[in-house]
Every structure is written in C-alpha cells, then in structure tokens.
Design an enzyme around this catalytic site. Sequence first.
Site, short mmCIF file in Angstrom:
data_model
loop_
_atom_site.label_atom_id
_atom_site.label_comp_id
_atom_site.label_asym_id
_atom_site.label_seq_id
_atom_site.Cartn_x
_atom_site.Cartn_y
_atom_site.Cartn_z
CD GLU A 152 -24.82 28.01 -29.91
OE1 GLU A 152 -23.89 28.80 -29.79
OE2 GLU A 152 -24.67 26.78 -29.96
CB SER B 215 -24.53 30.56 -26.69
OG SER B 215 -24.06 30.69 -28.00
CE1 TYR C 165 -23.78 35.79 -29.54
CE2 TYR C 165 -24.93 34.50 -27.89
CZ TYR C 165 -23.96 34.60 -28.86
OH TYR C 165 -23.16 33.54 -29.14
NE ARG D 283 -14.77 32.40 -28.56
CZ ARG D 283 -16.10 32.22 -28.58
NH1 ARG D 283 -16.83 32.69 -29.55
NH2 ARG D 283 -16.70 31.56 -27.62
CG ASP E 121 -14.50 30.20 -25.32
OD1 ASP E 121 -14.02 31.09 -26.06
OD2 ASP E 121 -15.69 29.85 -25.36
CD GLU F 136 -16.64 26.31 -25.51
OE1 GLU F 136 -17.21 25.35 -26.06
OE2 GLU F 136 -17.09 27.46 -25.54
CG ASN G 133 -16.49 28.08 -29.08
OD1 ASN G 133 -17.55 27.62 -28.68
ND2 ASN G 133 -15.65 28.70 -28.27
N GLY H 140 -18.84 32.61 -33.43
CA GLY H 140 -19.81 33.58 -33.94
C GLY H 140 -19.16 34.63 -34.83
N1 LIG Z 1 -14.95 25.89 -14.87
C1 LIG Z 1 -15.44 27.11 -14.97
N2 LIG Z 1 -15.18 28.03 -14.01
C2 LIG Z 1 -15.70 29.29 -14.10
N3 LIG Z 1 -16.49 29.72 -15.10
C3 LIG Z 1 -16.79 28.83 -16.07
C4 LIG Z 1 -16.31 27.50 -16.06
N4 LIG Z 1 -16.79 26.86 -17.13
C5 LIG Z 1 -17.56 27.77 -17.80
N5 LIG Z 1 -17.55 28.96 -17.17
C6 LIG Z 1 -18.24 30.18 -17.63
O1 LIG Z 1 -19.26 29.83 -18.55
C7 LIG Z 1 -18.95 30.31 -19.88
C8 LIG Z 1 -19.33 29.28 -20.93
O2 LIG Z 1 -18.61 28.08 -20.71
P1 LIG Z 1 -17.98 27.25 -21.90
O3 LIG Z 1 -17.37 26.03 -21.32
O4 LIG Z 1 -17.08 28.12 -22.71
O5 LIG Z 1 -19.24 26.79 -22.73
P2 LIG Z 1 -20.06 27.45 -23.94
O6 LIG Z 1 -19.38 28.72 -24.33
O7 LIG Z 1 -19.98 26.42 -25.01
O8 LIG Z 1 -21.44 27.62 -23.45
C9 LIG Z 1 -17.45 30.58 -19.85
O9 LIG Z 1 -17.10 31.53 -20.81
C10 LIG Z 1 -17.25 31.04 -18.41
O10 LIG Z 1 -17.63 32.40 -18.26
MG LIG Z 2 -17.39 29.10 -24.54
#
Ligand SMILES: Nc1ncnc2c1ncn2[C@@H]1O[C@H](COP(=O)(O)OP(=O)(O)O)[C@@H](O)[C@H]1O
Ligand SMILES: [Mg+2]
Length: 308
Positions: free
Chosen positions: A14, A150, A217, A256, A258, A272, A274, A278
């Site tokens: 990143e 990301s 992005y 943040r 999510d 998760e 963060n 960002g």
């Molecule tokens: N269990 C899930 N079901 C549906 N979509 C998911 C799931 N896990 C992740 N996503 C999608 O992938 C994106 C990134 O996942 P995340 O766990 O937030 O990891 P990171 O942001 O660290 O890459 C989420 O914002 C969502 O859009």
């Molecule tokens: Mg995320």
Amino acid sequence: MSVVAVLKGGRSLERQVSLQSGARVEDALERLGHEVHGIDVDHDLVRRLRELAPDVAFVALHGRDGEDGTVQELLEVLGIPYTGSGVSACVRASDKVLAKHEMRDAGIPTPDSLSFNETAFKELGAADALGAIEERLGFPLVVKPADQGSALGIKFAAAAAEVPAALVAAFSYSTKVLLERHVAGHDLAVSVLDGVALPIVEAVPVDGQAYDFTARYTIGRTDFVCPADLPDDVTARAQELAVRTHELLGCRGFSRVDLMRDHATGELWVLEVNAIPGLTDTSLLPQAADAAGIGFDELVGRILALAG
Ligand SMILES: Nc1ncnc2c1ncn2[C@@H]1O[C@H](COP(=O)(O)OP(=O)(O)O)[C@@H](O)[C@H]1O
Ligand SMILES: [Mg+2]
C-alpha cells in the site's frame, strides 16, 4: 508549533496510497503552522528519526510494517510520541484472524470463518478438510489473506472448483489465510475519532462491479454515500459496534471499522478494523469527518493532538 515527522511510503503493497496520505497530511500540518519533515520509510528510518528528534511522528503508513506495530515498536524504543494506535492494538487489528477471535469472544458479530497457515496445507493435509469447511460456510465464500488491506488478495469463490485458486492467490500475499462466510450486502465504513463514531460511509460499487483495489482508488468506480441512507436504528447500531470494536482492540486516537449489512436480513457484521485508515482525497475517514463538519486540516490537527 511542533516538529513533526510524517512517516509515509515504506515497502508495503500500500506504498502508493501511503505516499498520497502522507503528502496530504504534510500540507495540512504546514497550514496548521508546524515544522514538517516527510520521511519515506526505509532502511535508515531509525538514523533519520534520531537526527531529526521530532516532537511527534505522524504515522501515515498503511499495511505491513507501518500498520502492524513494527514502526510503532521502533518509535516506542526511540521515545518519540506518535499518532494512532499503539503496538498491541496495531498487532491485533492487522491480523484479521486474531481480530476476529477477539470479536467473537466479546460477542461482536463477525462472519463465521476458518483460518489456516501454509503449514496446515503443506504438512497436515488441510486440503482434505476443504469439503467440510465449504459445507460449514456455504457458497459463495470469501478467501482472504490474514494480514493485507485494500482488498489485496481477496477472492470470492462461487463454487468448490474455485477455492484452490483463491487459496493460492491469498497465500501469495500471506502465510495465513481466512475462509469466510460471504455476506450479500453493502460495505459500511464507520470511522472512530477520539472514541466517537463519525457519520457512516456506504460504498456502493458502480454498475455492480466488484469492490476491488482499482475501484477503491479510482474516482468514479465506486459511489460513496455519506452519511449513509440507513434507518436511524441501523446507524446507531453500526456506530455502537464500531466504537466497541475500536475499544476492544485497544485502538487509540482514530480507526476505521469495516462492516457489512446483509441485504436480506439487515444484520450487521464487522469485517475488520483498520488501525491507520487512508487519508487520501478518496479515502473514507476524511469523507466521514467532512460530513461531521470536521475539515481535513482540523482532522489532522485532532489526530496529532491525540498522539501519545
Ligand atoms: N465476508 C464477506 N462477504 C462479502 N464481502 C466481503 C467479505 N469480506 C470482505 N468482503 C469484501 O471485500 C472488501 C475488503 O475486505 P476486508 O475484510 O475489509 O479487507 P481489506 O479491506 O483489509 O482488504 C470488503 O470491503 C467487502 O467489500
Ligand atoms: Mg476493509
């Protein structure tokens, strides 16, 4: 007026996002009247910090090293106060498996999941358990590396045949992967500033495109609605969950969280946290702050004031 070292860049995947965050933060800090020194984090980080002896370090790093407690540990050793979460919160938040265990133990809803490291596949025959895992989680399922951000390395597997390739992709980013129940719904991002949840940002991919790294992005490929158009009780619950998760992991200053909201059931699931979200001009925390009447310079000033 303080002497502020803005730590940015680094060698994580990143890096580019961090350089953008860092540049914006530097401009804001200058406007706030500080003496600002940007440092692209590299082998000579400790030497440069010792030379500069800043009053405070603004950590604008994302991903490996910068967000996982490594740089924070160095700053502790050097006795330099820094922005954002401390070592232990960074360690917990950057490891999705660890964070999800903490959430589950504390009763915070997070999608059901299982995780494996490479050893389990190479030496313990975990591949033979895939059928049982798939039965438990259902399809589609989400395969993600335990410690990336990301959306890097995240794949959705619609059927059993797609799982092995998704695992290979995830293992190329991390030695530990997570298989997670898929939530059909929208992303909600709830930023927490000084213990208080900011207005929610809902991320809606344009034309139903996957919410991937490029979309996140590239202006125009994702619609961000802030404040999200949600019933008041859902907003309150999402904000409450975010603050609880932020506190559970011991985050400091800002973070943040999510989440996803299931379209069909309306349930909220925390994905998760963060530790260093960002701060680019398309990032979600600055948008949320703006919706709360907190401009970017004020946001940066408050994050700096919360350094410890
Ligand atoms: N269990 C899930 N079901 C549906 N979509 C998911 C799931 N896990 C992740 N996503 C999608 O992938 C994106 C990134 O996942 P995340 O766990 O937030 O990891 P990171 O942001 O660290 O890459 C989420 O914002 C969502 O859009
Ligand atoms: Mg995320």
